[in-house]
Design an enzyme around this catalytic site. Structure first.
Site, short mmCIF file in Angstrom:
data_model
loop_
_atom_site.label_atom_id
_atom_site.label_comp_id
_atom_site.label_asym_id
_atom_site.label_seq_id
_atom_site.Cartn_x
_atom_site.Cartn_y
_atom_site.Cartn_z
N SER A 137 0.87 -1.18 0.00
CA SER A 137 0.00 0.00 0.00
C SER A 137 0.90 1.22 0.00
CB SER A 137 -0.86 0.01 1.27
OG SER A 137 -1.55 1.26 1.39
N TYR A 150 -1.71 0.21 10.62
CA TYR A 150 -1.68 -0.19 9.20
C TYR A 150 -0.36 0.26 8.57
CZ TYR A 150 -3.55 -0.99 4.43
OH TYR A 150 -3.77 -1.44 3.14
N1 LIG Z 1 -8.78 -1.00 -1.02
C1 LIG Z 1 -7.77 -0.16 -0.84
O1 LIG Z 1 -7.95 1.08 -0.82
C2 LIG Z 1 -6.37 -0.68 -0.71
C3 LIG Z 1 -5.32 0.23 -0.88
C4 LIG Z 1 -4.01 -0.23 -0.76
C5 LIG Z 1 -3.76 -1.54 -0.46
N2 LIG Z 1 -4.80 -2.41 -0.28
C6 LIG Z 1 -4.46 -3.80 0.03
O2 LIG Z 1 -4.99 -4.62 -0.99
C7 LIG Z 1 -5.31 -5.91 -0.45
C8 LIG Z 1 -6.74 -6.27 -0.82
O3 LIG Z 1 -7.62 -5.26 -0.38
P1 LIG Z 1 -9.14 -5.15 -0.85
O4 LIG Z 1 -9.44 -3.72 -0.96
O5 LIG Z 1 -9.40 -6.05 -1.99
O6 LIG Z 1 -9.86 -5.66 0.49
P2 LIG Z 1 -10.88 -6.85 0.80
O7 LIG Z 1 -11.97 -6.89 -0.20
O8 LIG Z 1 -11.21 -6.71 2.24
O9 LIG Z 1 -10.01 -8.16 0.56
C9 LIG Z 1 -9.20 -8.77 1.52
C10 LIG Z 1 -9.06 -10.24 1.14
O10 LIG Z 1 -8.14 -10.84 2.04
C11 LIG Z 1 -8.71 -12.04 2.54
N3 LIG Z 1 -8.19 -12.31 3.86
C12 LIG Z 1 -8.24 -11.49 4.93
N4 LIG Z 1 -7.69 -12.09 5.99
C13 LIG Z 1 -7.28 -13.31 5.56
C14 LIG Z 1 -6.63 -14.41 6.19
N5 LIG Z 1 -6.30 -14.37 7.49
N6 LIG Z 1 -6.37 -15.51 5.46
C15 LIG Z 1 -6.70 -15.56 4.15
N7 LIG Z 1 -7.31 -14.55 3.50
C16 LIG Z 1 -7.58 -13.46 4.21
C17 LIG Z 1 -10.22 -11.78 2.55
O11 LIG Z 1 -10.94 -12.98 2.43
P3 LIG Z 1 -11.60 -13.82 3.63
O12 LIG Z 1 -12.24 -12.82 4.57
O13 LIG Z 1 -12.59 -14.70 2.92
O14 LIG Z 1 -10.48 -14.59 4.25
C18 LIG Z 1 -10.37 -10.98 1.27
O15 LIG Z 1 -10.50 -11.86 0.16
C19 LIG Z 1 -5.02 -5.82 1.05
O16 LIG Z 1 -3.74 -6.32 1.30
C20 LIG Z 1 -5.07 -4.32 1.32
O17 LIG Z 1 -4.31 -3.98 2.44
C21 LIG Z 1 -6.09 -2.01 -0.41
#
Ligand SMILES: NC(=O)c1ccc[n+]([C@@H]2O[C@H](COP(=O)([O-])OP(=O)(O)OC[C@H]3O[C@@H](n4cnc5c(N)ncnc54)[C@H](OP(=O)(O)O)[C@@H]3O)[C@@H](O)[C@H]2O)c1
Length: 257
Positions: A137, A150
Protein backbone atom coordinates in the site's frame (compact mmCIF):
# COMPACT_ATOMS: atom_id res chain seq x y z
CA UNK A 1 0.49 -26.18 -20.40
CA UNK A 2 -1.26 -23.31 -18.60
CA UNK A 3 0.78 -21.41 -16.06
CA UNK A 4 -0.44 -21.49 -12.48
CA UNK A 5 -0.92 -18.54 -10.12
CA UNK A 6 -1.85 -18.60 -6.43
CA UNK A 7 -3.85 -15.53 -5.36
CA UNK A 8 -4.43 -14.99 -1.64
CA UNK A 9 -7.48 -13.04 -0.55
CA UNK A 10 -9.32 -14.17 -3.68
CA UNK A 11 -12.77 -14.07 -2.08
CA UNK A 12 -13.37 -10.31 -2.55
CA UNK A 13 -12.06 -7.02 -3.89
CA UNK A 14 -8.67 -6.89 -5.59
CA UNK A 15 -7.94 -10.59 -5.13
CA UNK A 16 -11.25 -11.70 -6.63
CA UNK A 17 -10.80 -9.38 -9.63
CA UNK A 18 -7.24 -10.63 -10.08
CA UNK A 19 -8.27 -14.28 -9.94
CA UNK A 20 -10.96 -13.66 -12.58
CA UNK A 21 -8.60 -11.76 -14.90
CA UNK A 22 -5.91 -14.43 -14.70
CA UNK A 23 -8.57 -17.02 -15.62
CA UNK A 24 -9.65 -14.90 -18.60
CA UNK A 25 -5.99 -14.81 -19.67
CA UNK A 26 -5.82 -18.62 -19.60
CA UNK A 27 -4.00 -19.16 -16.31
CA UNK A 28 -4.74 -21.93 -13.84
CA UNK A 29 -5.76 -20.02 -10.72
CA UNK A 30 -5.67 -21.16 -7.12
CA UNK A 31 -7.71 -18.83 -4.92
CA UNK A 32 -6.93 -18.78 -1.21
CA UNK A 33 -9.17 -17.20 1.46
CA UNK A 34 -11.15 -18.09 4.57
CA UNK A 35 -14.68 -17.77 3.15
CA UNK A 36 -15.17 -21.04 1.32
CA UNK A 37 -18.63 -20.18 -0.03
CA UNK A 38 -17.26 -17.17 -1.90
CA UNK A 39 -14.39 -19.22 -3.31
CA UNK A 40 -16.87 -21.94 -4.33
CA UNK A 41 -18.87 -19.34 -6.26
CA UNK A 42 -15.66 -18.29 -8.04
CA UNK A 43 -14.90 -21.92 -8.77
CA UNK A 44 -18.35 -22.51 -10.23
CA UNK A 45 -18.41 -19.30 -12.26
CA UNK A 46 -14.79 -18.96 -13.30
CA UNK A 47 -13.05 -22.30 -12.79
CA UNK A 48 -10.63 -21.28 -10.07
CA UNK A 49 -9.30 -23.94 -7.73
CA UNK A 50 -10.51 -23.00 -4.23
CA UNK A 51 -8.25 -23.49 -1.22
CA UNK A 52 -9.86 -22.46 2.03
CA UNK A 53 -7.14 -21.32 4.39
CA UNK A 54 -6.33 -18.64 6.92
CA UNK A 55 -2.87 -17.34 6.03
CA UNK A 56 -2.26 -16.39 9.66
CA UNK A 57 -2.42 -20.03 10.76
CA UNK A 58 0.64 -22.18 10.02
CA UNK A 59 -1.42 -25.40 9.99
CA UNK A 60 -3.73 -23.92 7.33
CA UNK A 61 -0.80 -22.76 5.23
CA UNK A 62 0.83 -26.21 5.51
CA UNK A 63 -2.41 -27.85 4.33
CA UNK A 64 -2.77 -25.29 1.53
CA UNK A 65 0.78 -26.08 0.42
CA UNK A 66 -0.10 -29.80 0.22
CA UNK A 67 -3.25 -29.09 -1.79
CA UNK A 68 -1.42 -26.76 -4.17
CA UNK A 69 1.63 -29.04 -4.53
CA UNK A 70 -0.71 -31.80 -5.73
CA UNK A 71 -1.64 -29.56 -8.67
CA UNK A 72 1.98 -28.99 -9.75
CA UNK A 73 4.46 -26.10 -10.03
CA UNK A 74 3.43 -22.50 -9.26
CA UNK A 75 4.54 -19.80 -11.69
CA UNK A 76 3.34 -16.85 -9.63
CA UNK A 77 2.27 -16.07 -6.07
CA UNK A 78 0.15 -12.97 -5.49
CA UNK A 79 0.11 -12.04 -1.80
CA UNK A 80 -3.01 -9.92 -1.60
CA UNK A 81 -4.72 -11.10 1.62
CA UNK A 82 -4.55 -8.21 4.03
CA UNK A 83 -6.35 -5.25 5.41
CA UNK A 84 -6.63 -2.42 7.89
CA UNK A 85 -8.44 -2.68 11.20
CA UNK A 86 -9.27 0.45 13.18
CA UNK A 87 -8.45 4.11 12.68
CA UNK A 88 -7.55 5.36 16.13
CA UNK A 89 -4.36 7.15 17.11
CA UNK A 90 -1.20 5.37 18.23
CA UNK A 91 -2.13 6.35 21.78
CA UNK A 92 -5.71 5.08 21.72
CA UNK A 93 -5.77 2.23 19.21
CA UNK A 94 -6.34 -1.37 20.29
CA UNK A 95 -3.15 -3.46 20.28
CA UNK A 96 -5.25 -6.43 19.14
CA UNK A 97 -6.02 -4.55 15.90
CA UNK A 98 -2.29 -4.02 15.43
CA UNK A 99 -1.64 -7.71 16.06
CA UNK A 100 -4.32 -8.70 13.53
CA UNK A 101 -2.88 -6.34 10.90
CA UNK A 102 0.64 -7.62 11.46
CA UNK A 103 -0.58 -11.24 11.35
CA UNK A 104 -2.32 -11.02 8.00
CA UNK A 105 -0.28 -8.41 6.11
CA UNK A 106 3.19 -9.40 7.27
CA UNK A 107 3.24 -12.90 8.71
CA UNK A 108 0.59 -14.19 6.30
CA UNK A 109 2.72 -12.98 3.40
CA UNK A 110 5.85 -14.47 4.94
CA UNK A 111 4.15 -17.83 5.57
CA UNK A 112 2.86 -18.07 1.99
CA UNK A 113 6.26 -17.16 0.54
CA UNK A 114 8.00 -19.83 2.62
CA UNK A 115 5.38 -22.40 1.65
CA UNK A 116 5.32 -21.59 -2.06
CA UNK A 117 9.02 -21.05 -2.81
CA UNK A 118 9.78 -24.73 -3.56
CA UNK A 119 6.82 -24.83 -5.99
CA UNK A 120 7.90 -21.50 -7.54
CA UNK A 121 11.41 -22.90 -8.05
CA UNK A 122 9.89 -25.96 -9.80
CA UNK A 123 8.11 -23.59 -12.20
CA UNK A 124 11.25 -21.46 -12.68
CA UNK A 125 13.21 -24.60 -13.62
CA UNK A 126 10.53 -25.64 -16.12
CA UNK A 127 9.53 -22.25 -17.57
CA UNK A 128 12.54 -19.97 -17.03
CA UNK A 129 11.27 -17.76 -14.22
CA UNK A 130 8.67 -17.36 -11.48
CA UNK A 131 7.15 -14.40 -9.65
CA UNK A 132 6.24 -13.27 -6.15
CA UNK A 133 4.09 -10.15 -6.10
CA UNK A 134 2.72 -8.57 -2.93
CA UNK A 135 0.06 -5.91 -2.62
CA UNK A 136 1.36 -3.56 0.01
CA UNK A 137 0.00 0.00 0.00
CA UNK A 138 1.13 3.60 -0.20
CA UNK A 139 0.56 3.28 3.57
CA UNK A 140 3.75 1.22 3.50
CA UNK A 141 5.67 4.22 2.17
CA UNK A 142 3.99 7.32 3.66
CA UNK A 143 2.67 7.74 7.19
CA UNK A 144 -0.55 9.52 8.12
CA UNK A 145 -2.40 10.32 11.33
CA UNK A 146 -4.65 7.45 12.52
CA UNK A 147 -2.76 5.09 10.22
CA UNK A 148 -0.31 3.83 12.88
CA UNK A 149 -1.00 0.09 12.93
CA UNK A 150 -1.68 -0.19 9.20
CA UNK A 151 1.36 1.97 8.38
CA UNK A 152 3.53 -0.20 10.62
CA UNK A 153 2.26 -3.44 9.07
CA UNK A 154 2.53 -2.26 5.46
CA UNK A 155 6.00 -0.71 6.05
CA UNK A 156 7.00 -4.12 7.42
CA UNK A 157 5.51 -5.93 4.41
CA UNK A 158 7.45 -3.55 2.14
CA UNK A 159 10.65 -4.32 4.06
CA UNK A 160 9.98 -8.06 3.81
CA UNK A 161 9.70 -7.80 0.02
CA UNK A 162 12.85 -5.68 -0.26
CA UNK A 163 14.83 -8.18 1.83
CA UNK A 164 13.42 -11.08 -0.19
CA UNK A 165 14.55 -9.42 -3.45
CA UNK A 166 18.12 -9.32 -2.10
CA UNK A 167 17.97 -12.87 -0.82
CA UNK A 168 16.64 -14.32 -4.08
CA UNK A 169 19.12 -12.45 -6.27
CA UNK A 170 20.82 -15.07 -8.43
CA UNK A 171 17.61 -17.00 -8.98
CA UNK A 172 15.19 -16.29 -11.85
CA UNK A 173 12.46 -15.21 -9.45
CA UNK A 174 11.07 -11.69 -9.71
CA UNK A 175 10.02 -10.00 -6.48
CA UNK A 176 7.40 -7.35 -7.19
CA UNK A 177 5.61 -4.93 -4.92
CA UNK A 178 2.48 -3.09 -5.97
CA UNK A 179 1.59 -0.26 -3.61
CA UNK A 180 -1.92 1.05 -4.29
CA UNK A 181 -3.32 4.32 -3.06
CA UNK A 182 -7.07 4.45 -2.50
CA UNK A 183 -9.02 1.73 -4.28
CA UNK A 184 -12.81 1.64 -4.09
CA UNK A 185 -13.54 -1.95 -3.08
CA UNK A 186 -16.66 -3.21 -1.32
CA UNK A 187 -15.15 -4.42 1.95
CA UNK A 188 -11.76 -2.81 2.70
CA UNK A 189 -12.91 0.48 4.26
CA UNK A 190 -15.98 -1.12 5.87
CA UNK A 191 -13.71 -3.54 7.75
CA UNK A 192 -11.31 -0.72 8.63
CA UNK A 193 -14.12 1.30 10.22
CA UNK A 194 -15.65 -1.66 12.08
CA UNK A 195 -18.67 -2.06 9.79
CA UNK A 196 -19.54 1.66 9.53
CA UNK A 197 -20.74 1.70 5.90
CA UNK A 198 -21.40 5.46 5.80
CA UNK A 199 -17.95 6.34 7.06
CA UNK A 200 -16.43 3.87 4.61
CA UNK A 201 -18.31 5.50 1.72
CA UNK A 202 -17.05 8.94 2.77
CA UNK A 203 -13.47 7.86 1.95
CA UNK A 204 -14.33 7.89 -1.76
CA UNK A 205 -16.86 10.75 -1.69
CA UNK A 206 -16.51 13.17 -4.59
CA UNK A 207 -13.42 11.46 -6.01
CA UNK A 208 -13.50 11.69 -9.78
CA UNK A 209 -13.01 8.22 -11.30
CA UNK A 210 -11.60 6.33 -8.29
CA UNK A 211 -9.51 3.21 -8.82
CA UNK A 212 -11.47 -0.03 -8.56
CA UNK A 213 -10.40 -3.64 -8.05
CA UNK A 214 -10.32 -4.33 -11.80
CA UNK A 215 -7.74 -1.56 -12.27
CA UNK A 216 -5.36 -3.13 -9.76
CA UNK A 217 -5.99 -6.57 -11.24
CA UNK A 218 -4.99 -5.24 -14.67
CA UNK A 219 -1.75 -3.84 -13.23
CA UNK A 220 -0.95 -7.12 -11.46
CA UNK A 221 -1.56 -9.26 -14.53
CA UNK A 222 0.41 -6.82 -16.71
CA UNK A 223 3.39 -6.91 -14.34
CA UNK A 224 3.42 -10.70 -14.23
CA UNK A 225 2.88 -11.19 -17.96
CA UNK A 226 5.79 -8.90 -18.90
CA UNK A 227 8.81 -10.79 -20.27
CA UNK A 228 10.66 -12.54 -17.44
CA UNK A 229 13.74 -10.28 -17.50
CA UNK A 230 11.68 -7.15 -16.69
CA UNK A 231 10.99 -6.62 -13.01
CA UNK A 232 8.53 -3.88 -12.01
CA UNK A 233 10.02 -4.20 -8.57
CA UNK A 234 8.02 -1.39 -6.95
CA UNK A 235 4.97 0.20 -8.51
CA UNK A 236 2.85 2.89 -6.87
CA UNK A 237 -0.64 3.14 -8.34
CA UNK A 238 -3.20 5.80 -7.41
CA UNK A 239 -6.25 7.47 -8.90
CA UNK A 240 -5.28 10.70 -10.67
CA UNK A 241 -7.37 12.53 -8.07
CA UNK A 242 -4.99 11.41 -5.31
CA UNK A 243 -1.72 13.36 -5.58
CA UNK A 244 -0.57 12.11 -2.18
CA UNK A 245 -2.05 10.27 0.77
CA UNK A 246 -3.07 13.61 2.27
CA UNK A 247 -4.08 15.34 -0.98
CA UNK A 248 -7.26 13.92 -2.48
CA UNK A 249 -9.24 16.11 -4.89
CA UNK A 250 -12.97 15.68 -4.24
CA UNK A 251 -14.37 17.44 -7.29
CA UNK A 252 -14.27 16.84 -11.03
CA UNK A 253 -10.79 17.06 -12.55
CA UNK A 254 -10.70 19.79 -15.18
CA UNK A 255 -7.85 21.41 -17.15
CA UNK A 256 -7.06 24.98 -16.09
CA UNK A 257 -7.97 27.72 -18.57
N1 LIG B 1 -8.78 -1.00 -1.02
C1 LIG B 1 -7.77 -0.16 -0.84
O1 LIG B 1 -7.95 1.08 -0.82
C2 LIG B 1 -6.37 -0.68 -0.71
C3 LIG B 1 -5.32 0.23 -0.88
C4 LIG B 1 -4.01 -0.23 -0.76
C5 LIG B 1 -3.76 -1.54 -0.46
N2 LIG B 1 -4.80 -2.41 -0.28
C6 LIG B 1 -4.46 -3.80 0.03
O2 LIG B 1 -4.99 -4.62 -0.99
C7 LIG B 1 -5.31 -5.91 -0.45
C8 LIG B 1 -6.74 -6.27 -0.82
O3 LIG B 1 -7.62 -5.26 -0.38
P1 LIG B 1 -9.14 -5.15 -0.85
O4 LIG B 1 -9.44 -3.72 -0.96
O5 LIG B 1 -9.40 -6.05 -1.99
O6 LIG B 1 -9.86 -5.66 0.49
P2 LIG B 1 -10.88 -6.85 0.80
O7 LIG B 1 -11.97 -6.89 -0.20
O8 LIG B 1 -11.21 -6.71 2.24
O9 LIG B 1 -10.01 -8.16 0.56
C9 LIG B 1 -9.20 -8.77 1.52
C10 LIG B 1 -9.06 -10.24 1.14
O10 LIG B 1 -8.14 -10.84 2.04
C11 LIG B 1 -8.71 -12.04 2.54
N3 LIG B 1 -8.19 -12.31 3.86
C12 LIG B 1 -8.24 -11.49 4.93
N4 LIG B 1 -7.69 -12.09 5.99
C13 LIG B 1 -7.28 -13.31 5.56
C14 LIG B 1 -6.63 -14.41 6.19
N5 LIG B 1 -6.30 -14.37 7.49
N6 LIG B 1 -6.37 -15.51 5.46
C15 LIG B 1 -6.70 -15.56 4.15
N7 LIG B 1 -7.31 -14.55 3.50
C16 LIG B 1 -7.58 -13.46 4.21
C17 LIG B 1 -10.22 -11.78 2.55
O11 LIG B 1 -10.94 -12.98 2.43
P3 LIG B 1 -11.60 -13.82 3.63
O12 LIG B 1 -12.24 -12.82 4.57
O13 LIG B 1 -12.59 -14.70 2.92
O14 LIG B 1 -10.48 -14.59 4.25
C18 LIG B 1 -10.37 -10.98 1.27
O15 LIG B 1 -10.50 -11.86 0.16
C19 LIG B 1 -5.02 -5.82 1.05
O16 LIG B 1 -3.74 -6.32 1.30
C20 LIG B 1 -5.07 -4.32 1.32
O17 LIG B 1 -4.31 -3.98 2.44
C21 LIG B 1 -6.09 -2.01 -0.41
Amino acid sequence: MAKRVVVTGASSGIGEATAKLFRERGWDVVGVARRGERLDALAAGHGIHPVVADVTLQADVDRAREEIAALGPVNALVNNAGGAFGSASVELSDPEDWRAMFDVNVLGTKRMISAMLPLLRDAARADGHADILSITSVAGHEVYESGGGYNAAKFAEHALMAVLRLELAGEPIRVLELAPGMVKTDEFAVKRFGGDVERAASVYAGVDDPLVADDIAAAIVHAIELPGHINLDLVTIRPVAQAAQFKVIRQPLVPKN
